[in-house]
Design a protein around this motif. Structure first.
Motif, PDB file in Angstrom:
ATOM      1  N   ILE A 108       0.862  -1.182   0.000  1.00  0.00           N
ATOM      2  CA  ILE A 108       0.000   0.000   0.000  1.00  0.00           C
ATOM      3  C   ILE A 108       0.897   1.229   0.000  1.00  0.00           C
ATOM      4  O   ILE A 108       1.981   1.217   0.604  1.00  0.00           O
ATOM      5  CB  ILE A 108      -0.979  -0.008   1.205  1.00  0.00           C
ATOM      6  N   SER A 109       0.469   2.268  -0.718  1.00  0.00           N
ATOM      7  CA  SER A 109       1.253   3.499  -0.760  1.00  0.00           C
ATOM      8  C   SER A 109       0.341   4.710  -0.665  1.00  0.00           C
ATOM      9  O   SER A 109      -0.861   4.612  -0.921  1.00  0.00           O
ATOM     10  CB  SER A 109       2.094   3.564  -2.033  1.00  0.00           C
ATOM     11  N   GLY A 110       0.929   5.816  -0.297  1.00  0.00           N
ATOM     12  CA  GLY A 110       0.163   7.051  -0.167  1.00  0.00           C
ATOM     13  C   GLY A 110      -0.374   7.217   1.237  1.00  0.00           C
ATOM     14  O   GLY A 110       0.065   6.560   2.176  1.00  0.00           O
ATOM     15  N   GLN A 111      -1.333   8.110   1.374  1.00  0.00           N
ATOM     16  CA  GLN A 111      -1.890   8.420   2.683  1.00  0.00           C
ATOM     17  C   GLN A 111      -2.923   7.394   3.113  1.00  0.00           C
ATOM     18  O   GLN A 111      -3.726   6.930   2.311  1.00  0.00           O
ATOM     19  CB  GLN A 111      -2.525   9.801   2.670  1.00  0.00           C
ATOM     20  N   ILE A 112      -2.854   7.061   4.400  1.00  0.00           N
ATOM     21  CA  ILE A 112      -3.824   6.158   5.010  1.00  0.00           C
ATOM     22  C   ILE A 112      -4.097   6.694   6.408  1.00  0.00           C
ATOM     23  O   ILE A 112      -3.176   7.107   7.116  1.00  0.00           O
ATOM     24  CB  ILE A 112      -3.314   4.697   5.054  1.00  0.00           C
ATOM     25  N   GLU A 113      -5.375   6.722   6.780  1.00  0.00           N
ATOM     26  CA  GLU A 113      -5.739   7.166   8.121  1.00  0.00           C
ATOM     27  C   GLU A 113      -5.983   5.953   8.992  1.00  0.00           C
ATOM     28  O   GLU A 113      -6.774   5.067   8.635  1.00  0.00           O
ATOM     29  CB  GLU A 113      -6.982   8.048   8.096  1.00  0.00           C
ATOM     30  N   LYS A 169       0.125  -4.744 -10.540  1.00  0.00           N
ATOM     31  CA  LYS A 169       1.578  -4.529 -10.567  1.00  0.00           C
ATOM     32  C   LYS A 169       2.037  -3.427  -9.619  1.00  0.00           C
ATOM     33  O   LYS A 169       3.221  -3.204  -9.476  1.00  0.00           O
ATOM     34  CB  LYS A 169       2.034  -4.159 -11.988  1.00  0.00           C
ATOM     35  N   LYS A 170       1.103  -2.709  -9.009  1.00  0.00           N
ATOM     36  CA  LYS A 170       1.489  -1.599  -8.134  1.00  0.00           C
ATOM     37  C   LYS A 170       0.777  -1.724  -6.797  1.00  0.00           C
ATOM     38  O   LYS A 170      -0.239  -2.418  -6.678  1.00  0.00           O
ATOM     39  CB  LYS A 170       1.148  -0.267  -8.793  1.00  0.00           C
ATOM     40  N   PRO A 171       1.298  -1.035  -5.771  1.00  0.00           N
ATOM     41  CA  PRO A 171       0.632  -1.075  -4.462  1.00  0.00           C
ATOM     42  C   PRO A 171      -0.758  -0.445  -4.521  1.00  0.00           C
ATOM     43  O   PRO A 171      -1.037   0.395  -5.368  1.00  0.00           O
ATOM     44  CB  PRO A 171       1.555  -0.230  -3.575  1.00  0.00           C
ATOM     45  N   TRP A 172      -1.612  -0.846  -3.610  1.00  0.00           N
ATOM     46  CA  TRP A 172      -2.935  -0.273  -3.460  1.00  0.00           C
ATOM     47  C   TRP A 172      -2.820   1.099  -2.807  1.00  0.00           C
ATOM     48  O   TRP A 172      -1.833   1.388  -2.140  1.00  0.00           O
ATOM     49  CB  TRP A 172      -3.810  -1.161  -2.570  1.00  0.00           C
ATOM     50  N   THR A 173      -3.839   1.900  -2.936  1.00  0.00           N
ATOM     51  CA  THR A 173      -3.982   3.111  -2.132  1.00  0.00           C
ATOM     52  C   THR A 173      -5.126   2.861  -1.167  1.00  0.00           C
ATOM     53  O   THR A 173      -5.984   1.986  -1.407  1.00  0.00           O
ATOM     54  CB  THR A 173      -4.300   4.351  -2.992  1.00  0.00           C
ATOM     55  N   ALA A 174      -5.183   3.642  -0.094  1.00  0.00           N
ATOM     56  CA  ALA A 174      -6.275   3.492   0.872  1.00  0.00           C
ATOM     57  C   ALA A 174      -7.615   3.763   0.195  1.00  0.00           C
ATOM     58  O   ALA A 174      -8.599   3.062   0.471  1.00  0.00           O
ATOM     59  CB  ALA A 174      -6.055   4.432   2.048  1.00  0.00           C
ATOM     60  N   GLU A 175      -7.646   4.738  -0.692  1.00  0.00           N
ATOM     61  CA  GLU A 175      -8.893   5.065  -1.388  1.00  0.00           C
ATOM     62  C   GLU A 175      -9.384   3.887  -2.231  1.00  0.00           C
ATOM     63  O   GLU A 175     -10.572   3.601  -2.270  1.00  0.00           O
ATOM     64  CB  GLU A 175      -8.727   6.316  -2.240  1.00  0.00           C
ATOM     65  N   GLU A 176      -8.468   3.216  -2.916  1.00  0.00           N
ATOM     66  CA  GLU A 176      -8.863   2.043  -3.705  1.00  0.00           C
ATOM     67  C   GLU A 176      -9.423   0.945  -2.809  1.00  0.00           C
ATOM     68  O   GLU A 176     -10.404   0.286  -3.157  1.00  0.00           O
ATOM     69  CB  GLU A 176      -7.661   1.477  -4.474  1.00  0.00           C
ATOM     70  N   LEU A 177      -8.787   0.741  -1.666  1.00  0.00           N
ATOM     71  CA  LEU A 177      -9.201  -0.343  -0.771  1.00  0.00           C
ATOM     72  C   LEU A 177     -10.494  -0.047  -0.023  1.00  0.00           C
ATOM     73  O   LEU A 177     -11.080  -0.953   0.571  1.00  0.00           O
ATOM     74  CB  LEU A 177      -8.077  -0.676   0.207  1.00  0.00           C
ATOM     75  N   LYS A 178     -10.945   1.187  -0.051  1.00  0.00           N
ATOM     76  CA  LYS A 178     -12.229   1.528   0.563  1.00  0.00           C
ATOM     77  C   LYS A 178     -13.394   1.161  -0.346  1.00  0.00           C
ATOM     78  O   LYS A 178     -14.531   1.086   0.098  1.00  0.00           O
ATOM     79  CB  LYS A 178     -12.276   3.017   0.907  1.00  0.00           C
ATOM     80  N   LYS A 179     -13.122   0.914  -1.622  1.00  0.00           N
ATOM     81  CA  LYS A 179     -14.172   0.562  -2.577  1.00  0.00           C
ATOM     82  C   LYS A 179     -14.568  -0.903  -2.387  1.00  0.00           C
ATOM     83  O   LYS A 179     -13.719  -1.777  -2.252  1.00  0.00           O
ATOM     84  CB  LYS A 179     -13.688   0.798  -4.008  1.00  0.00           C
ATOM     85  N   LYS A 180     -15.875  -1.161  -2.410  1.00  0.00           N
ATOM     86  CA  LYS A 180     -16.385  -2.528  -2.222  1.00  0.00           C
ATOM     87  C   LYS A 180     -15.781  -3.520  -3.218  1.00  0.00           C
ATOM     88  O   LYS A 180     -15.573  -4.685  -2.881  1.00  0.00           O
ATOM     89  CB  LYS A 180     -17.914  -2.545  -2.367  1.00  0.00           C
TER      90      LYS A 180
END
Length: 194
Positions: A108-113, A169-180
């Motif tokens: 995972i990359s980028g901002q995560i709360e 091929k790339k890390p997830w972002t928190a925003e992507e992982l919030k999607k159902k």
């Protein structure tokens, strides 16, 4: 004490002696059963049978955590404020199994709360280094330790997520992982939350 003096009473260098002493101490401290007794049978839901041997996923997971995760998430899963998020009492660990598996497989990359604090960085992907059993073991370990009490993750669940995300091929972002669409175990009709 640590000398490389040729007058030393041993033919081994100090660092070999020191390493041997550390190994002996580790073996001594790691002994949990009295001599002559067999280890107790594993009856937890995280136990699996492999080649006739009982293997506890949480025990294997602890070893993986200690070698691959603890340097960032720290002992006890407490994290490092401002740098690495904690693993204790957070929905990112205790919530959706599929989301956690995706993070471990691809990073995972980028901002995560996490627990009201924002972290920004990169967690490396472990899917190339760990088989399904290893991902299941470490995720089960963190979901059942550090004050967490979530259900185990199986190698079969990891395999389903790995197959469904194999082109990533790339890390997830928190925003992507919030999607159902990026949660849950593919093909599993049960709810995504425990």
């Amino acid at each position: 004490m640590f000398t490389s003096d040729s007058q030393s009473s041993s033919s081994f260098p100090w660092y070999v002696q020191f390493g041997g002493a550390l190994l002996a101490l580790g073996v001594f401290l790691g002994m949990q059963a009295e001599e002559g007794t067999a280890p107790a049978a594993v009856s937890s839901p995280t136990a699996v049978q492999t080649a006739g041997l009982s293997v506890n996923l949480a025990d294997e997971g602890e070893q993986i955590y200690n070698t691959r995760c603890m340097s960032c998430h720290q002992m006890g899963g407490r994290g490092v404020p401002g740098s690495f998020p904690p693993l204790r009492d957070t929905d990112w660990v205790n919530g959706d199994k599929g989301r956690l598996i995706r993070m471990l497989l691809h990073g995972i990359s980028g901002q995560i709360e996490v627990k009201g604090q924002t972290y920004s960085g990169v967690m490396p992907p472990w899917g190339g280094a760990l088989e399904d059993e290893g991902i299941a073991a470490v995720s089960t370990y963190i979901r059942s330790n550090f004050g967490n009490d979530a259900s185990a993750i199986t190698a079969e669940e990891v395999a389903k997520v790995r197959a469904a995300t194999k082109g990533r091929k790339k890390p997830w972002t928190a925003e992507e992982l919030k999607k159902k669409a990026n949660q849950g175990i593919p093909g599993d009709s049960t709810a995504t939350e425990d």
